[in-house]
Enzyme design. Sequence first.
Site, mmCIF file in Angstrom:
data_model
loop_
_atom_site.group_PDB
_atom_site.id
_atom_site.type_symbol
_atom_site.label_atom_id
_atom_site.label_comp_id
_atom_site.label_asym_id
_atom_site.label_seq_id
_atom_site.Cartn_x
_atom_site.Cartn_y
_atom_site.Cartn_z
ATOM 1 N N SER A 53 -1.472 25.301 -3.139
ATOM 2 C CA SER A 53 -1.541 25.838 -4.498
ATOM 3 C C SER A 53 -2.709 26.809 -4.679
ATOM 4 O O SER A 53 -2.544 27.891 -5.252
ATOM 5 C CB SER A 53 -1.628 24.698 -5.518
ATOM 6 O OG SER A 53 -2.744 23.867 -5.259
ATOM 7 N N CYS A 201 -5.460 13.827 -6.829
ATOM 8 C CA CYS A 201 -4.769 13.206 -7.957
ATOM 9 C C CYS A 201 -5.066 11.712 -8.020
ATOM 10 O O CYS A 201 -4.231 10.869 -7.671
ATOM 11 C CB CYS A 201 -3.271 13.442 -7.892
ATOM 12 S SG CYS A 201 -2.463 13.033 -9.460
ATOM 13 N N ASP A 336 -8.964 21.218 -3.309
ATOM 14 C CA ASP A 336 -9.294 19.901 -2.760
ATOM 15 C C ASP A 336 -10.311 19.930 -1.629
ATOM 16 O O ASP A 336 -10.973 18.921 -1.368
ATOM 17 C CB ASP A 336 -8.020 19.218 -2.255
ATOM 18 C CG ASP A 336 -7.006 18.946 -3.352
ATOM 19 O OD1 ASP A 336 -7.346 19.134 -4.533
ATOM 20 O OD2 ASP A 336 -5.867 18.555 -3.028
ATOM 21 N N LYS A 344 -9.639 16.067 -8.001
ATOM 22 C CA LYS A 344 -8.890 17.034 -7.195
ATOM 23 C C LYS A 344 -7.426 17.052 -7.636
ATOM 24 O O LYS A 344 -6.642 16.194 -7.235
ATOM 25 C CB LYS A 344 -9.010 16.665 -5.711
ATOM 26 C CG LYS A 344 -10.456 16.685 -5.197
ATOM 27 C CD LYS A 344 -10.525 16.272 -3.723
ATOM 28 C CE LYS A 344 -11.956 16.161 -3.218
ATOM 29 N NZ LYS A 344 -12.660 17.451 -3.216
ATOM 30 N N THR A 345 -7.079 18.040 -8.472
ATOM 31 C CA THR A 345 -5.720 18.134 -9.010
ATOM 32 C C THR A 345 -5.253 19.589 -9.010
ATOM 33 O O THR A 345 -6.054 20.520 -8.913
ATOM 34 C CB THR A 345 -5.657 17.620 -10.467
ATOM 35 O OG1 THR A 345 -6.397 18.517 -11.313
ATOM 36 C CG2 THR A 345 -6.234 16.210 -10.593
ATOM 37 N N ALA A 346 -3.936 19.776 -9.176
ATOM 38 C CA ALA A 346 -3.392 21.126 -9.292
ATOM 39 C C ALA A 346 -3.892 21.790 -10.567
ATOM 40 O O ALA A 346 -4.103 23.018 -10.598
ATOM 41 C CB ALA A 346 -1.862 21.075 -9.284
ATOM 42 N N CYS A 379 -5.044 15.034 -15.599
ATOM 43 C CA CYS A 379 -4.246 14.018 -14.914
ATOM 44 C C CYS A 379 -3.222 13.462 -15.900
ATOM 45 O O CYS A 379 -3.585 12.662 -16.768
ATOM 46 C CB CYS A 379 -5.156 12.900 -14.401
ATOM 47 S SG CYS A 379 -4.254 11.614 -13.495
#
Length: 450
Positions: A53, A201, A336, A344-346, A379
């Site tokens: 991503s 996530c 990430d 750590k997420t999109a 989240c």
Amino acid sequence: MVPLVAVVSGPRAQLFACLFRLGTQQIGPLQLHTGASHAARNHYEVLVLGGGSGGITMAARMKRKVGAEKVAVVEPSERHFYQPIWTLVGAGAKQLSSSGRPTASVIPSGVEWIKARVVELNPDKNCIHTDNGKEISYRYLIIALGIQLDYEKIKGLPEGFAHPKIGSNYSVKTVEKTWKALQDFKEGNAIFTFPNTPVKCAGAPQKIMYLSEAYFRKTGKRSKANIIFNTSLGAIFGVKKYADALQDIIRERNLTVNYKQNLVEVRADKQEAVFENLDKPGETQVISYEMLHVTPPMSPPDVLKTSSVADAAGWVDVDKETLQHKRYPNVFGIGDCTNLPTSKTAAAVAAQSGILDKTISLIMKNQTPTKKYDGYTSCPLVTDYNRVILAEFDYKAEPLETFPVDQSKERLSMYLMKADLMPLLYWNMMLRGYWGGPAFLRKLFHLGMS
């Protein structure tokens, strides 16, 4: 308090819909990219490591900045996945096929796709080496290599996945095994784990627990299921507002949560999981399971751990506000693989991409970066097949919410956004470099409320 229906159907939402339609019209249909390593040059203005991503998003942004022919992406994988949807795949609410597309279709048109794996970084000489023997130099380097899944650090894995009753939503190879284990559940312990490492996530390990509980209720199996969440952490969630809401759900649904418990072994042939008590190192407990969902230990990619771009723990060492490397001014990190102290997420990658775009623009002009990343991450905590708590927060673990409603409440609207809107936004806007997070929406809503 503004009614939710006004938020999702009012003029502000209509404006966003118009912007979304305009953006997709401007960028046109996906174009199949056919570049390969044999056609690659040995120098690029901007070299992007990683086709996930962060990498694809930044390649799209850099294409507009310096021209497609001056940008390359190094990525070995033939397919690109929208991984946030795997929570719903593991619960049978989405098909795995909906989560992936050919990497060739997401590489920005005209940008070179170097189909290889990075095996060495040499930032002192402004070059990298790939597994097919190529040396590629750059003027600017963007590191977006993601995070590494270390199933093998749990004794008995990954070979244990060959047995039934065990799955993991973190891998394309094992996510459908979660759904199979859920369907095959008869009676006993359903165990969900969280490892003693950073993870991507961090809400996902418990999302599948809530969805499994809901599935058991819908299928008449709830009374036969003892649902256990064994986490290495000391709290259910890192932001108090959302942690309090989750604790209410845990109590209402009679879920068992054990803290400081780390999965160290899986005996899949016996359907046993072994946990170490982190408060008493060496002390272990064996628990039998009828279903086991494993969240694997994770770490920086091996190529980074021995590189001079990494900090002592192996993560890319960047300034937390500008995403510029702390020692190499022409090196940048996103997502990430970095040591940014946020989840750590999109969603974090989207917000970081907008900041990094501005940082690089100023660096290219020999100017000092001014735009600062506040640690925004999100989240969507899926708590049922039609409910989500939308957690949004910053570096300080303080809520940084977009909508003028209490986002700690379970909502159907937030589920629909998670399940249907966000994938569209990802494929059609973010990967094309047109989505830098919801900051402008937040300002729009809050301006309207003032």
